[in-house]
Design an enzyme around this catalytic site. Structure first.
Site, PDB file in Angstrom:
ATOM      1  N   ASN A   1     -84.021 -26.738   3.368  1.00 16.05           N
ATOM      2  CA  ASN A   1     -84.813 -27.936   3.097  1.00 16.05           C
ATOM      3  C   ASN A   1     -83.932 -28.951   2.357  1.00 16.05           C
ATOM      4  OD1 ASN A   1     -86.604 -29.840   2.108  1.00 16.05           O
ATOM      5  ND2 ASN A   1     -88.091 -28.352   1.347  1.00 16.05           N
TER       6      ASN A   1
ATOM      7  N   HIS B   1     -90.892 -32.170   8.830  1.00 17.07           N
ATOM      8  CA  HIS B   1     -90.040 -31.915   7.664  1.00 17.07           C
ATOM      9  C   HIS B   1     -89.543 -30.469   7.750  1.00 17.07           C
ATOM     10  CE1 HIS B   1     -88.509 -31.384   3.758  1.00 17.07           C
ATOM     11  NE2 HIS B   1     -89.567 -30.778   3.261  1.00 17.07           N
TER      12      HIS B   1
ATOM     13  N   CYS C   1     -89.909 -35.140  -0.270  1.00 11.77           N
ATOM     14  CA  CYS C   1     -89.533 -34.806   1.114  1.00 11.77           C
ATOM     15  C   CYS C   1     -90.111 -35.779   2.134  1.00 11.77           C
ATOM     16  CB  CYS C   1     -89.952 -33.378   1.437  1.00 11.77           C
ATOM     17  SG  CYS C   1     -89.324 -32.188   0.256  1.00 11.77           S
TER      18      CYS C   1
HETATM   19  N1  ACO Z   1     -86.140 -12.767  -2.398  1.00 14.34           N
HETATM   20  C1  ACO Z   1     -86.867 -11.673  -2.508  1.00 14.34           C
HETATM   21  N2  ACO Z   1     -88.106 -11.668  -3.037  1.00 14.34           N
HETATM   22  C2  ACO Z   1     -88.611 -12.846  -3.432  1.00 14.34           C
HETATM   23  C3  ACO Z   1     -87.901 -14.036  -3.337  1.00 14.34           C
HETATM   24  C4  ACO Z   1     -86.603 -13.970  -2.794  1.00 14.34           C
HETATM   25  N3  ACO Z   1     -85.828 -15.072  -2.625  1.00 14.34           N
HETATM   26  N4  ACO Z   1     -88.665 -15.044  -3.803  1.00 14.34           N
HETATM   27  C5  ACO Z   1     -89.823 -14.502  -4.180  1.00 14.34           C
HETATM   28  N5  ACO Z   1     -89.797 -13.166  -3.978  1.00 14.34           N
HETATM   29  C6  ACO Z   1     -90.825 -12.191  -4.224  1.00 14.34           C
HETATM   30  C7  ACO Z   1     -91.835 -12.652  -5.249  1.00 14.34           C
HETATM   31  O1  ACO Z   1     -91.377 -12.389  -6.540  1.00 14.34           O
HETATM   32  C8  ACO Z   1     -93.033 -11.822  -4.870  1.00 14.34           C
HETATM   33  O2  ACO Z   1     -92.871 -10.548  -5.430  1.00 14.34           O
HETATM   34  P1  ACO Z   1     -94.129  -9.759  -6.072  1.00 14.34           P
HETATM   35  O3  ACO Z   1     -95.072  -9.578  -4.920  1.00 14.34           O
HETATM   36  O4  ACO Z   1     -93.498  -8.497  -6.565  1.00 14.34           O
HETATM   37  O5  ACO Z   1     -94.652 -10.664  -7.126  1.00 14.34           O
HETATM   38  C9  ACO Z   1     -92.920 -11.643  -3.359  1.00 14.34           C
HETATM   39  O6  ACO Z   1     -91.568 -11.981  -3.034  1.00 14.34           O
HETATM   40  C10 ACO Z   1     -93.844 -12.529  -2.556  1.00 14.34           C
HETATM   41  O7  ACO Z   1     -93.784 -13.816  -3.082  1.00 14.34           O
HETATM   42  P2  ACO Z   1     -94.674 -14.972  -2.485  1.00 14.34           P
HETATM   43  O8  ACO Z   1     -94.510 -16.182  -3.309  1.00 14.34           O
HETATM   44  O9  ACO Z   1     -96.036 -14.467  -2.236  1.00 14.34           O
HETATM   45  O10 ACO Z   1     -93.988 -15.161  -1.066  1.00 14.34           O
HETATM   46  P3  ACO Z   1     -94.459 -16.083   0.089  1.00 14.34           P
HETATM   47  O11 ACO Z   1     -94.709 -15.294   1.306  1.00 14.34           O
HETATM   48  O12 ACO Z   1     -95.521 -17.049  -0.345  1.00 14.34           O
HETATM   49  O13 ACO Z   1     -93.141 -16.932   0.370  1.00 14.34           O
HETATM   50  C11 ACO Z   1     -92.159 -19.055  -0.158  1.00 14.34           C
HETATM   51  C12 ACO Z   1     -92.569 -17.697  -0.693  1.00 14.34           C
HETATM   52  C13 ACO Z   1     -91.093 -18.846   0.900  1.00 14.34           C
HETATM   53  C14 ACO Z   1     -91.607 -19.879  -1.322  1.00 14.34           C
HETATM   54  C15 ACO Z   1     -93.386 -19.754   0.465  1.00 14.34           C
HETATM   55  O14 ACO Z   1     -94.460 -19.743  -0.437  1.00 14.34           O
HETATM   56  C16 ACO Z   1     -93.088 -21.164   0.855  1.00 14.34           C
HETATM   57  O15 ACO Z   1     -92.315 -21.417   1.750  1.00 14.34           O
HETATM   58  N6  ACO Z   1     -93.733 -22.139   0.229  1.00 14.34           N
HETATM   59  C17 ACO Z   1     -93.480 -23.536   0.523  1.00 14.34           C
HETATM   60  C18 ACO Z   1     -92.476 -24.006  -0.422  1.00 14.34           C
HETATM   61  C19 ACO Z   1     -91.658 -25.145   0.092  1.00 14.34           C
HETATM   62  O16 ACO Z   1     -91.330 -25.266   1.251  1.00 14.34           O
HETATM   63  N7  ACO Z   1     -91.284 -25.999  -0.852  1.00 14.34           N
HETATM   64  C20 ACO Z   1     -90.388 -27.066  -0.573  1.00 14.34           C
HETATM   65  C21 ACO Z   1     -90.785 -28.329  -1.202  1.00 14.34           C
HETATM   66  S1  ACO Z   1     -92.233 -28.992  -0.546  1.00 14.34           S
HETATM   67  C22 ACO Z   1     -91.926 -29.047   1.031  1.00 14.34           C
HETATM   68  O17 ACO Z   1     -90.824 -29.375   1.360  1.00 14.34           O
HETATM   69  C23 ACO Z   1     -92.995 -28.764   1.976  1.00 14.34           C
END
Ligand code: ACO
Length: 344
Positions: free
Chosen positions: A298, A268, A127
């Site tokens: 993204n 980003h 990214c």
């Molecule tokens: N829909 C519903 N529930 C979901 C989904 C979904 N799409 N995805 C995950 N869950 C659930 C999980 O299974 C988890 O359930 P559990 O508590 O029963 O185990 C719950 O939601 C919470 O999951 P978390 O991973 O704790 O959720 P979080 O608040 O951390 O959000 C997310 C997840 C959105 C992926 C966040 O961590 C994030 O944005 N991370 C950055 C990732 C990113 O941007 N990557 C891109 C590449 S690098 C970059 O560009 C910066």
């Protein structure tokens, strides 16, 4: 003193400025909404929007590869810059989704747009790719090697997305953006300063393990889903916030600037919560942060240039404005650049 037997022509003379003289973007027509995604995996519009700020993303058609998206973005950038394809000396494409191992995506775009005088290559910095590529091009321009460069971020992330993995598939989208960067006399503006950083120790947190020389494509790699991205979302989130904030502060300090001096901050476009967390730490007003991730998700290496193009076309930028570009991606890689806008 020995007598000179040659008359060497010095190419690398005075430092020149690398100025963005035009931008363009191409986003595929097909819109995939959160509601439609909710029919594919166990998720909901409410979950996706509240956790990420994303409402919809674009998905390329099966016939479109990254070079097709990039070529259209390039045509629009060239038109915007009023530059002909044969004036381009260099094409650098940031992508993690090249059409194929070789030829490189830059050569494929060169052929599509008829930029036959250019040398072309791809870079992979996930990214962070566009900002890395912009700095690479600006170094070639500053030292007089290249007059006009075409810098792209082009991605078909949908083809490395596991559409059964709800924690990943809701985040990404396809798209491409391009900038025409040209040499101008020192003091004009353009890319003022860039800081690029990496930490390979954290590479395991965001990977595309299959299809390379470590795990060449095989029935086994496909059956284990190694051709899809793998991510530890929570860890990526934390590092993205910390790294983008610190590199943004560092580039501002290096340039003797304060956040208030910036017209726009183009982070980003990964997640609205990441953008807000950076805003809390870096400061500045919400209207300084340009965001379009609600429409596109993204788009990896394309995200910053697609946002910059939209900001420019919406007349958010005028000559002399200072813009901060800041990005983070797999590797990990991260970077920030101060650009003085000279266009329009
Ligand atoms: N829909 C519903 N529930 C979901 C989904 C979904 N799409 N995805 C995950 N869950 C659930 C999980 O299974 C988890 O359930 P559990 O508590 O029963 O185990 C719950 O939601 C919470 O999951 P978390 O991973 O704790 O959720 P979080 O608040 O951390 O959000 C997310 C997840 C959105 C992926 C966040 O961590 C994030 O944005 N991370 C950055 C990732 C990113 O941007 N990557 C891109 C590449 S690098 C970059 O560009 C910066």
């Amino acid at each position: 003193m020995t007598k000179k037997t040659h008359d060497l022509k010095r190419i690398r003379t005075t430092p020149l400025d690398a100025v963005i003289i035009g931008t363009g973007a191409y986003m595929p027509e097909r819109i995939l909404t959160n509601d439609e995604l909710s029919t594919m995996v166990a998720t909901s519009n409410e979950w996706i929007e509240s956790r990420t700020g994303i409402r919809e993303r674009r998905i390329a058609s099966p016939e479109q590869a990254s070079s097709d998206l990039g070529a259209e973005a390039a045509r629009r950038a060239l038109a915007n810059a009023r530059v002909q394809a044969d004036e381009i000396d260099m094409i650098v494409v940031a992508t993690i989704t090249p059409d194929m191992g070789l030829p490189n995506t830059g050569c494929l775009i060169q052929q599509k747009i008829g930029a036959h005088n250019a040398f072309c290559f791809d870079i992979e910095a996930a990214c962070s790719g566009f900002v890395y590529a912009l700095e690479i091009a600006s170094q070639f321009i500053s030292n007089g090697t290249v007059k006009t460069a075409l810098v792209l971020g082009a991605e078909k992330i949908s083809c490395i997305t596991d559409w059964k993995d709800r924690s990943l598939c809701v985040l990404f989208g396809d798209g491409a953006g391009a900038a025409v960067v040209q040499a101008r006399p020192a003091g004009t503006g353009g890319v003022i300063h860039t800081i690029m950083r990496s930490d390979g120790r954290l590479g395991d947190l965001l990977m595309l393990p299959g299809g390379g020389s470590r795990h060449p494509a095989s029935h086994d790699t496909v059956s284990h889903g190694l051709h899809y991205m793998k991510m530890d979302g929570r860890e990526v989130f934390k590092h993205a916030v910390t790294c983008m904030t610190s590199v943004a502060k560092d580039v501002l300090t290096a340039c003797g600037l304060k956040v208030e001096d910036l017209k726009l901050i183009i982070p980003h476009q990964a997640n609205m919560r990441i953008v807000k967390a950076i805003g809390d730490r870096l400061g500045g007003k919400p209207e300084q942060y340009f965001v379009n991730l609600d429409k596109y998700g993204n788009t990896s290496a394309a995200s910053v240039i697609v946002a910059l193009d939209e900001a420019s076309r919406k007349n958010h930028l005028k000559k002399g404005d200072l813009v901060l570009l800041v990005a983070f991606g797999g590797g990990f890689t991260w970077c920030a650049s101060i650009v003085e806008w000279c266009h329009g």
